[in-house]
Design a protein around this motif. Structure first.
Motif, PDB file in Angstrom:
ATOM      1  N   ILE A 121       0.933  -1.074   0.122  1.00 50.73           N
ATOM      2  CA  ILE A 121       0.111  -0.088   0.021  1.00 50.73           C
ATOM      3  C   ILE A 121       0.867   1.396  -0.012  1.00 50.73           C
ATOM      4  O   ILE A 121       0.853   2.336  -0.541  1.00 50.73           O
ATOM      5  CB  ILE A 121      -1.021  -0.010   1.110  1.00 50.73           C
ATOM      6  CG1 ILE A 121      -0.213  -0.313   2.397  1.00 50.73           C
ATOM      7  CG2 ILE A 121      -2.197  -0.898   0.865  1.00 50.73           C
ATOM      8  CD1 ILE A 121      -1.254  -0.057   3.756  1.00 50.73           C
ATOM      9  N   GLU A 122       1.950   0.990   0.571  1.00 47.69           N
ATOM     10  CA  GLU A 122       3.027   2.092   0.562  1.00 47.69           C
ATOM     11  C   GLU A 122       3.492   2.615  -0.925  1.00 47.69           C
ATOM     12  O   GLU A 122       3.507   3.823  -1.483  1.00 47.69           O
ATOM     13  CB  GLU A 122       4.272   2.118   1.482  1.00 47.69           C
ATOM     14  CG  GLU A 122       5.065   3.084   1.632  1.00 47.69           C
ATOM     15  CD  GLU A 122       6.190   3.034   2.537  1.00 47.69           C
ATOM     16  OE1 GLU A 122       6.690   1.800   2.711  1.00 47.69           O
ATOM     17  OE2 GLU A 122       6.390   3.819   3.480  1.00 47.69           O
ATOM     18  N   ARG A 123       3.563   1.554  -1.621  1.00 46.61           N
ATOM     19  CA  ARG A 123       4.003   1.484  -3.070  1.00 46.61           C
ATOM     20  C   ARG A 123       2.791   2.372  -3.811  1.00 46.61           C
ATOM     21  O   ARG A 123       3.218   2.940  -4.549  1.00 46.61           O
ATOM     22  CB  ARG A 123       4.509   0.344  -3.428  1.00 46.61           C
ATOM     23  CG  ARG A 123       5.338   0.352  -4.883  1.00 46.61           C
ATOM     24  CD  ARG A 123       6.045  -0.868  -4.968  1.00 46.61           C
ATOM     25  NE  ARG A 123       6.906  -0.708  -6.069  1.00 46.61           N
ATOM     26  CZ  ARG A 123       8.044  -1.664  -6.529  1.00 46.61           C
ATOM     27  NH1 ARG A 123       8.501  -2.224  -5.688  1.00 46.61           N
ATOM     28  NH2 ARG A 123       8.482  -1.458  -7.670  1.00 46.61           N
ATOM     29  N   MET A 124       1.870   1.611  -3.605  1.00 44.09           N
ATOM     30  CA  MET A 124       0.555   2.315  -4.246  1.00 44.09           C
ATOM     31  C   MET A 124       0.438   3.778  -4.033  1.00 44.09           C
ATOM     32  O   MET A 124       0.071   4.578  -4.908  1.00 44.09           O
ATOM     33  CB  MET A 124      -0.743   1.484  -3.939  1.00 44.09           C
ATOM     34  CG  MET A 124      -0.928   0.149  -4.352  1.00 44.09           C
ATOM     35  SD  MET A 124      -2.327  -0.441  -3.523  1.00 44.09           S
ATOM     36  CE  MET A 124      -3.726   0.041  -4.153  1.00 44.09           C
ATOM     37  N   LEU A 125       0.696   4.135  -2.918  1.00 42.07           N
ATOM     38  CA  LEU A 125       0.547   5.566  -2.477  1.00 42.07           C
ATOM     39  C   LEU A 125       1.599   6.327  -3.167  1.00 42.07           C
ATOM     40  O   LEU A 125       1.347   7.548  -3.662  1.00 42.07           O
ATOM     41  CB  LEU A 125       0.693   5.668  -0.647  1.00 42.07           C
ATOM     42  CG  LEU A 125       0.625   7.135  -0.426  1.00 42.07           C
ATOM     43  CD1 LEU A 125      -1.109   7.163  -0.054  1.00 42.07           C
ATOM     44  CD2 LEU A 125       1.238   7.330   0.743  1.00 42.07           C
ATOM     45  N   LEU A 126       2.727   5.905  -3.146  1.00 45.07           N
ATOM     46  CA  LEU A 126       4.012   6.547  -4.086  1.00 45.07           C
ATOM     47  C   LEU A 126       3.682   6.646  -5.349  1.00 45.07           C
ATOM     48  O   LEU A 126       4.138   7.542  -6.146  1.00 45.07           O
ATOM     49  CB  LEU A 126       5.223   5.762  -3.739  1.00 45.07           C
ATOM     50  CG  LEU A 126       5.845   5.828  -2.273  1.00 45.07           C
ATOM     51  CD1 LEU A 126       6.964   5.056  -2.081  1.00 45.07           C
ATOM     52  CD2 LEU A 126       6.063   7.447  -1.870  1.00 45.07           C
ATOM     53  N   GLY A 156       0.823   6.954  -6.613  1.00 43.76           N
ATOM     54  CA  GLY A 156      -0.592   7.707  -6.851  1.00 43.76           C
ATOM     55  C   GLY A 156      -1.806   6.923  -7.084  1.00 43.76           C
ATOM     56  O   GLY A 156      -2.607   7.537  -7.520  1.00 43.76           O
ATOM     57  N   ASN A 157      -1.780   5.704  -6.785  1.00 41.36           N
ATOM     58  CA  ASN A 157      -2.773   4.956  -6.967  1.00 41.36           C
ATOM     59  C   ASN A 157      -3.588   4.843  -5.648  1.00 41.36           C
ATOM     60  O   ASN A 157      -3.771   4.131  -4.704  1.00 41.36           O
ATOM     61  CB  ASN A 157      -2.385   3.416  -7.085  1.00 41.36           C
ATOM     62  CG  ASN A 157      -3.617   2.456  -7.351  1.00 41.36           C
ATOM     63  OD1 ASN A 157      -4.757   2.918  -7.261  1.00 41.36           O
ATOM     64  ND2 ASN A 157      -3.312   1.312  -7.735  1.00 41.36           N
ATOM     65  N   ILE A 158      -4.288   6.090  -5.620  1.00 46.69           N
ATOM     66  CA  ILE A 158      -5.237   6.565  -4.548  1.00 46.69           C
ATOM     67  C   ILE A 158      -6.626   6.526  -4.686  1.00 46.69           C
ATOM     68  O   ILE A 158      -6.741   7.482  -5.619  1.00 46.69           O
ATOM     69  CB  ILE A 158      -4.618   7.782  -3.869  1.00 46.69           C
ATOM     70  CG1 ILE A 158      -2.839   7.487  -3.478  1.00 46.69           C
ATOM     71  CG2 ILE A 158      -5.390   8.272  -2.545  1.00 46.69           C
ATOM     72  CD1 ILE A 158      -2.379   8.855  -3.016  1.00 46.69           C
ATOM     73  N   ASP A 159      -7.581   5.848  -4.325  1.00 47.50           N
ATOM     74  CA  ASP A 159      -8.950   5.889  -4.495  1.00 47.50           C
ATOM     75  C   ASP A 159      -9.480   7.432  -3.612  1.00 47.50           C
ATOM     76  O   ASP A 159      -8.905   7.366  -2.424  1.00 47.50           O
ATOM     77  CB  ASP A 159      -9.685   4.523  -3.792  1.00 47.50           C
ATOM     78  CG  ASP A 159     -10.967   4.861  -3.976  1.00 47.50           C
ATOM     79  OD1 ASP A 159     -11.630   3.933  -5.054  1.00 47.50           O
ATOM     80  OD2 ASP A 159     -11.758   5.578  -3.259  1.00 47.50           O
ATOM     81  N   PRO A 160      -9.950   8.044  -4.357  1.00 50.66           N
ATOM     82  CA  PRO A 160     -10.415   9.535  -3.658  1.00 50.66           C
ATOM     83  C   PRO A 160     -11.638   9.044  -2.538  1.00 50.66           C
ATOM     84  O   PRO A 160     -11.632   9.979  -1.739  1.00 50.66           O
ATOM     85  CB  PRO A 160     -11.181  10.266  -4.747  1.00 50.66           C
ATOM     86  CG  PRO A 160     -11.679   9.177  -5.578  1.00 50.66           C
ATOM     87  CD  PRO A 160     -10.712   8.114  -5.654  1.00 50.66           C
ATOM     88  N   ARG A 161     -12.066   8.035  -2.297  1.00 48.53           N
ATOM     89  CA  ARG A 161     -12.928   7.500  -1.009  1.00 48.53           C
ATOM     90  C   ARG A 161     -12.025   6.751  -0.055  1.00 48.53           C
ATOM     91  O   ARG A 161     -12.240   7.110   1.265  1.00 48.53           O
ATOM     92  CB  ARG A 161     -14.004   6.832  -1.449  1.00 48.53           C
ATOM     93  CG  ARG A 161     -15.049   7.663  -2.477  1.00 48.53           C
ATOM     94  CD  ARG A 161     -15.811   6.546  -3.344  1.00 48.53           C
ATOM     95  NE  ARG A 161     -15.015   5.448  -3.654  1.00 48.53           N
ATOM     96  CZ  ARG A 161     -15.589   4.573  -4.268  1.00 48.53           C
ATOM     97  NH1 ARG A 161     -16.743   4.109  -4.555  1.00 48.53           N
ATOM     98  NH2 ARG A 161     -14.564   3.508  -5.067  1.00 48.53           N
ATOM     99  N   HIS A 162     -11.205   5.664  -0.496  1.00 51.92           N
ATOM    100  CA  HIS A 162     -10.581   4.896   0.480  1.00 51.92           C
ATOM    101  C   HIS A 162      -9.077   5.185   0.828  1.00 51.92           C
ATOM    102  O   HIS A 162      -8.476   4.336   1.702  1.00 51.92           O
ATOM    103  CB  HIS A 162     -10.920   3.496  -0.159  1.00 51.92           C
ATOM    104  CG  HIS A 162     -12.374   3.185  -0.078  1.00 51.92           C
ATOM    105  ND1 HIS A 162     -13.340   3.477   0.821  1.00 51.92           N
ATOM    106  CD2 HIS A 162     -13.094   2.883  -1.458  1.00 51.92           C
ATOM    107  CE1 HIS A 162     -14.456   3.104   0.185  1.00 51.92           C
ATOM    108  NE2 HIS A 162     -14.446   2.863  -1.081  1.00 51.92           N
ATOM    109  N   GLY A 163      -8.516   5.842   0.031  1.00 54.07           N
ATOM    110  CA  GLY A 163      -7.018   5.913   0.173  1.00 54.07           C
ATOM    111  C   GLY A 163      -6.189   4.768  -0.920  1.00 54.07           C
ATOM    112  O   GLY A 163      -7.143   3.902  -1.781  1.00 54.07           O
ATOM    113  N   ALA A 164      -4.938   4.637  -0.545  1.00 54.30           N
ATOM    114  CA  ALA A 164      -4.530   3.324  -1.432  1.00 54.30           C
ATOM    115  C   ALA A 164      -4.632   2.159  -0.474  1.00 54.30           C
ATOM    116  O   ALA A 164      -4.194   2.061   0.353  1.00 54.30           O
ATOM    117  CB  ALA A 164      -2.888   3.674  -1.184  1.00 54.30           C
ATOM    118  N   ARG A 165      -5.476   1.522  -1.383  1.00 50.97           N
ATOM    119  CA  ARG A 165      -6.193   0.409  -0.725  1.00 50.97           C
ATOM    120  C   ARG A 165      -6.096  -0.934  -1.132  1.00 50.97           C
ATOM    121  O   ARG A 165      -6.332  -1.083  -2.419  1.00 50.97           O
ATOM    122  CB  ARG A 165      -7.740   0.538  -0.375  1.00 50.97           C
ATOM    123  CG  ARG A 165      -8.290  -0.503   0.614  1.00 50.97           C
ATOM    124  CD  ARG A 165      -9.633   0.108   1.128  1.00 50.97           C
ATOM    125  NE  ARG A 165     -10.723  -0.221  -0.079  1.00 50.97           N
ATOM    126  CZ  ARG A 165     -12.077  -0.494   0.277  1.00 50.97           C
ATOM    127  NH1 ARG A 165     -12.535  -0.064   1.433  1.00 50.97           N
ATOM    128  NH2 ARG A 165     -12.867  -0.641  -0.866  1.00 50.97           N
TER     129      ARG A 165
END
Ligand SMILES: [Fe+2]
Length: 352
Positions: free
Chosen positions: A235-240, A242-251
């Motif tokens: 999930i840290e890699r997803m966050l970096l 930019g794979n971030i759901d506008p409701r749930h975050g990088a999930r």
């Protein structure tokens, strides 16, 4: 002008009401009732829930669970758990209508004896290091953030050979199982199961994009422990990235690696990283959801109510109540709900 009293004769409306009431009284004696009197209560235009939004702060929970350690041993209690009771359903041992949640503690040297039951259980580890859950012969040592599965009828026991108490969030589907009046359970003669596999075998065999020959698809995951050490970097890699759901975050959703489906047929779980300053878009769904904060601090607005949370706090969002997360610092939220059961039954809905 003076009003003179007149003798009331029953109106036709009064007459029919009296006839209806007499009819209802007669059919009640034959164990029947008129649907038209209750129709609007049983077929509602929108979901109706008794679940209230609520947060349990870890400082309170930990001190009270520790206090219980002086009152009863894990062996006496079978499981030393303080139930997180939803304030809308006191006395019903549930956090939502379909899920139980509690915080379990196991002290150094203690054993919680082996048993099994139809209800599936998950544990999300909050505090401590080095206690284990043995599930069907695999002794899984647990660390904070680990997600451990004890599926329907899987034998399990807990032990703590470390020198610190260990606390975890237990979630079980037994309110749903009991709704169907389909609960079975049994204890074992021996307190601990014989170990047949090495710690981490199931994650190594099934959790790496390969599958041992002959692996059959089942409705539950073959993995016992989805470790935080393996899931958090994703999930840290997803966050970096930019794979971030506008409701749930990088999930990510915890998946059965054989089918791609949920880890259990009755409950599904996810882990999300929210960047600092995240202000989620509103979301709602028909699955009431339990959240546990693994890291960070923030708040979740639920139906106009603000729940403030920090590390190891647990909070609950009722079905079909609109909510949005805010992260004051980079945060990690674990979540679990009955979504897979609702999806299997074709009743799950989501909205904004
Ligand atoms: Fe159990």
């Amino acid at each position: 002008m003076a009003v003179t009293a007149t003798t009331q004769t029953p109106s036709p409306k009064h007459n029919i009401e009296a006839m209806r009431e007499a009819f209802y009284a007669r059919i009640a004696k034959k164990d029947m009732a008129p649907l038209w009197k209750v129709m609007k209560n049983v077929v509602t235009k929108e979901p109706v829930t008794r679940t209230k939004p609520h947060v349990w702060h870890f400082d309170d929970v930990k001190s009270l669970v520790m206090e219980s350690g002086g009152l009863i041993t894990a062996e006496e209690a079978e499981r030393r758990v303080l139930i997180l009771e939803n304030p809308g359903m006191h006395g019903e041992s549930r956090i939502t209508n379909t899920m139980f949640a509690g915080v379990q503690m196991i002290m150094p040297g203690e054993v919680a004896p082996a048993h099994r039951h139809v209800s599936s259980a998950i544990r999300f580890i909050l505090d401590g290091e080095g206690a284990y859950t043995a599930v069907e012969g695999e002794k899984a040592f647990m660390s904070p953030g680990d997600f451990v599965i004890t599926a329907n009828w899987a034998a399990h026991d807990h032990g703590n050979p470390s020198d610190k108490p260990m606390l975890w969030l237990d979630v079980l589907d037994y309110p749903a199982v009991n709704f169907y009046e389909a609960c079975f359970a049994e204890d074992f003669e021996e307190q601990r199961q014989a170990t047949k596999r090495e710690d981490g075998d199931s994650l190594a065999f099934y959790g790496s994009g390969v599958l041992p020959d002959g692996t059959a698809a089942t409705d539950r995951t073959p993995i016992i422990n989805y470790t935080y050490a393996r899931t958090r970097p994703i999930i840290e890699r997803m966050l970096l990235a930019g794979n971030i759901d506008p409701r749930h975050g990088a999930r990510v959703r915890y998946a059965n690696p054989v089918t791609g489906g949920p880890v259990l047929p009755t409950m599904g779980a996810a882990l999300a990283m929210l960047p600092q300053g995240f202000h989620g878009e509103p979301y709602r769904s028909t699955d009431g959801t339990i959240f546990a904060c693994a890291e960070g601090a923030g708040s979740t607005e639920v139906d106009g109510e603000l729940l403030q949370w920090g590390a190891n706090d647990v909070f609950v969002v009722p079905p079909w109540k609109r909510y949005s997360h805010r992260a004051a610092t980079q945060s990690v939220l674990f979540s679990i709900s009955d979504r897979p059961a609702q999806e299997a039954l074709g009743i799950w809905r989501e909205g904004t």
